[in-house]
Design a protein around this motif. Structure first.
Motif, mmCIF file in Angstrom:
data_model
loop_
_atom_site.group_PDB
_atom_site.id
_atom_site.type_symbol
_atom_site.label_atom_id
_atom_site.label_comp_id
_atom_site.label_asym_id
_atom_site.label_seq_id
_atom_site.Cartn_x
_atom_site.Cartn_y
_atom_site.Cartn_z
ATOM 1 N N ASP A 1 48.594 104.372 57.448
ATOM 2 C CA ASP A 1 47.885 103.140 57.818
ATOM 3 C C ASP A 1 48.360 101.935 57.010
ATOM 4 N N ALA B 1 47.904 101.560 65.519
ATOM 5 C CA ALA B 1 46.736 100.718 65.798
ATOM 6 C C ALA B 1 46.470 99.770 64.638
ATOM 7 N N SER B 2 46.658 100.261 63.404
ATOM 8 C CA SER B 2 46.459 99.401 62.226
ATOM 9 C C SER B 2 47.453 98.254 62.204
ATOM 10 N N LYS C 1 40.455 105.222 70.902
ATOM 11 C CA LYS C 1 39.932 104.433 69.770
ATOM 12 C C LYS C 1 40.860 103.264 69.441
ATOM 13 N N ALA C 2 42.162 103.471 69.568
ATOM 14 C CA ALA C 2 43.136 102.399 69.288
ATOM 15 C C ALA C 2 42.915 101.217 70.230
ATOM 16 N N ARG D 1 39.624 99.413 69.363
ATOM 17 C CA ARG D 1 39.746 98.648 68.119
ATOM 18 C C ARG D 1 40.221 97.220 68.365
ATOM 19 N N TYR D 2 41.089 97.037 69.367
ATOM 20 C CA TYR D 2 41.632 95.708 69.653
ATOM 21 C C TYR D 2 41.070 95.086 70.925
ATOM 22 N N SER E 1 33.606 105.822 71.324
ATOM 23 C CA SER E 1 34.572 104.780 71.694
ATOM 24 C C SER E 1 34.362 104.305 73.127
ATOM 25 N N LYS F 1 31.460 101.949 73.450
ATOM 26 C CA LYS F 1 31.844 100.612 72.964
ATOM 27 C C LYS F 1 32.659 99.871 74.026
#
Length: 494
Positions: free
Chosen positions: A22, A58-59, A86-87, A90-91, A120, A123
């Motif tokens: 990460d 993703a980070s 999840k990736a 996240r964005y 996820s 969300k």
């Protein structure tokens, strides 16, 4: 034996690198991936490697490469599916997150989604305002027995609040067997989002253990709903209770409240406390302080903060431009604008709103019209109602009423009372009573309680010697319960 030792060390080293992935940049990740392809550890499963690399991509905001890694898996397991979904979440790529989820459940031989995938997906439904999908997913969660999971429960609470269904959110919360501070905070934030500040305050008071996020949720909720004095009161309560230090998010919200009600003393105390703690000004705190000082009328202090900021964005420059313009220094506003362009920061619609307002205050008619044209043609910014309002105000003040009305007629968006009110102001200044009465009646069609129209019509009739008609206009205002409010300023003392 030596070969086994080498393999063991290779596996340990690979795991160590993947656990730190990460923190690597994209170039380093590609190098790691190349090594794993050419010299893979014998006992490390491809899915394990993929999960770590997808998370690292993703980070680094590299979703494209994350998908490339995922696509190389012949049989992705549930953890790999969770990583790619999840990736996207996240964005804020909600649509692709749901697409991946639908692929996962229809994938031949795929394992059933676990609670992490459903968290996820919930969300993503909340982000898309996909109410139907959200209700279906909630139903599947209950059937799967995951509804008791604290993280999934909190995500469901947040989803229902974003659907503007506080009743369902409260029901999910009440049925949770365990509730941590994150779940309580979701309730406070959710009620604030729905504008139910009384319920938010009640839940905030019932929260067993508050952290800084709890205080931020309540303070920020009051600010977002225009209850600035209440936000400051909660901040004072936070300081009085003790045990929790305000963070940058807290201070940005409080400074926003100060800027709206003129609480200059508190704003200065926050500024001094940052100096005392030698706490560096990040971009958001710097912008909040500049905005507070500008709106409180102390441009010298705003300049001091602005000049000391290590980083400036379009908000920083636009705030100084707007502040200078509002306080009558159009020259300084344009000075900041030219420096902004030189520094490589691209202006936005707010920047031009500040500049047009500065032109309006200074009477720079031709400059304002040229600026409006430049905004559209050079910077490709679509004018909003506010931009049109500023140009109409410019033309109206200068007596160019035909041009002002022509601009209103050509607007691609519906002109509001502010735009028509600007033209009415010009009619008043230049005594164009015939046009003024027509504009005033148009304003009353848009807003039957628009005081300025009644006042203008009554004044115009009185000036024309039609005192009875003027009296009738005032009586109609009285009958409709409309009053002419006196001007006032709002300043909060320390």
């Amino acid at each position: 034996m030596k070969l086994q030792s080498c393999n063991c060390n290779h596996l340990k080293l690979t795991n160590l690198i993947l656990n730190c992935a990460d923190h690597f940049q994209t170039k380093q990740l590609l190098q790691i991936q190349a090594q794993l392809i050419t010299n893979p550890p014998p006992s490390l499963h491809r899915n394990v490697t993929a999960v770590k690399l997808i998370g690292a991509c993703a980070s680094n905001a590299n979703l494209r490469h994350a998908h490339l890694i995922f696509s190389q898996l012949p049989n992705p397991n549930v953890f790999a599916w969770n990583a790619i979904i999840k990736a996207h979440v996240r964005y804020g790529d909600w649509e692709h997150a749901l697409t991946c989820f639908h692929r996962q459940v229809s994938f031949p031989g795929a394992l059933k989604p676990n609670e992490y995938i459903y968290t996820s997906v919930v969300k993503a439904c909340a982000g898309l305002d996909a109410i139907a999908d959200g209700l279906k997913v909630h139903g599947v969660v209950i059937k799967s027995g995951f509804d008791k999971n604290i993280h999934l429960g909190t995500s469901l609470v947040d989803m229902y609040f974003k659907f503007r269904q506080p009743g369902n959110a409260g029901q999910v919360f009440d049925e949770m067997l365990l509730r941590d501070v994150v779940a309580w905070n979701a309730m406070v934030s959710g009620y604030c989002l729905c504008g139910d500040l009384a319920s938010a305050r009640r839940v905030f008071g019932e929260t067993p253990e508050r952290d800084v996020v709890s205080w931020n949720a309540m303070i920020g909720g009051y600010v977002q709903n225009g209850k600035y004095s209440d936000a400051i009161d909660v901040f004072h309560e936070m300081q009085k209770v003790g045990g929790t230090m305000p963070n940058d998010v807290t201070l940005v919200s409080v400074l926003s409240a100060c800027s709206h009600i003129g609480a200059l003393d508190l704003g200065r105390r926050i500024d001094r406390s940052l100096d005392r703690r030698r706490r560096g000004l990040n971009l958001y705190l710097g912008n909040a302080l500049v905005d507070m000082y500008a709106k409180c009328g102390t441009m010298e202090e705003a300049r001091r903060i602005f000049d000391n900021m290590q980083e400036r964005d379009v908000i920083s420059w636009s705030t100084m431009i707007s502040g200078s313009g509002v306080h009558g220094d159009a020259g300084e506003a344009f000075g900041y604008y030219f420096k902004m362009i030189e520094s490589g920061v691209k202006p936005n619609d707010v920047t031009f709103m500040g500049l047009l307002s500065a032109c309006s205050h200074a009477g720079f008619v031709d400059k304002g019209i040229d600026l409006f044209s430049k905004m559209v043609k050079e910077f490709r910014i679509v004018p909003q109602v506010g931009h049109y309002g500023c140009v109409v105000d410019l033309l109206s003040r200068a007596g160019r009423l035909d041009e002002a009305e022509g601009l209103i007629d050509s607007m691609p968006v519906e002109p509001n009372v502010i735009v028509w009110g600007a033209l009415l102001g010009g009619c008043r200044i230049h005594k164009d009573f015939r046009r003024g009465e027509r504009v005033a009646r148009r304003l009353l069609e848009l807003d039957s309680g628009y005081t300025g129209s009644y006042v203008y019509i009554a004044g115009a009739k009185a000036s024309a010697g039609r005192r009875e008609d003027a009296a009738d206009c005032w009586l109609r205002m009285l009958h409709e319960g409309i009053s002419k409010d006196p001007g006032c300023s709002r300043i909060r003392g320390s």
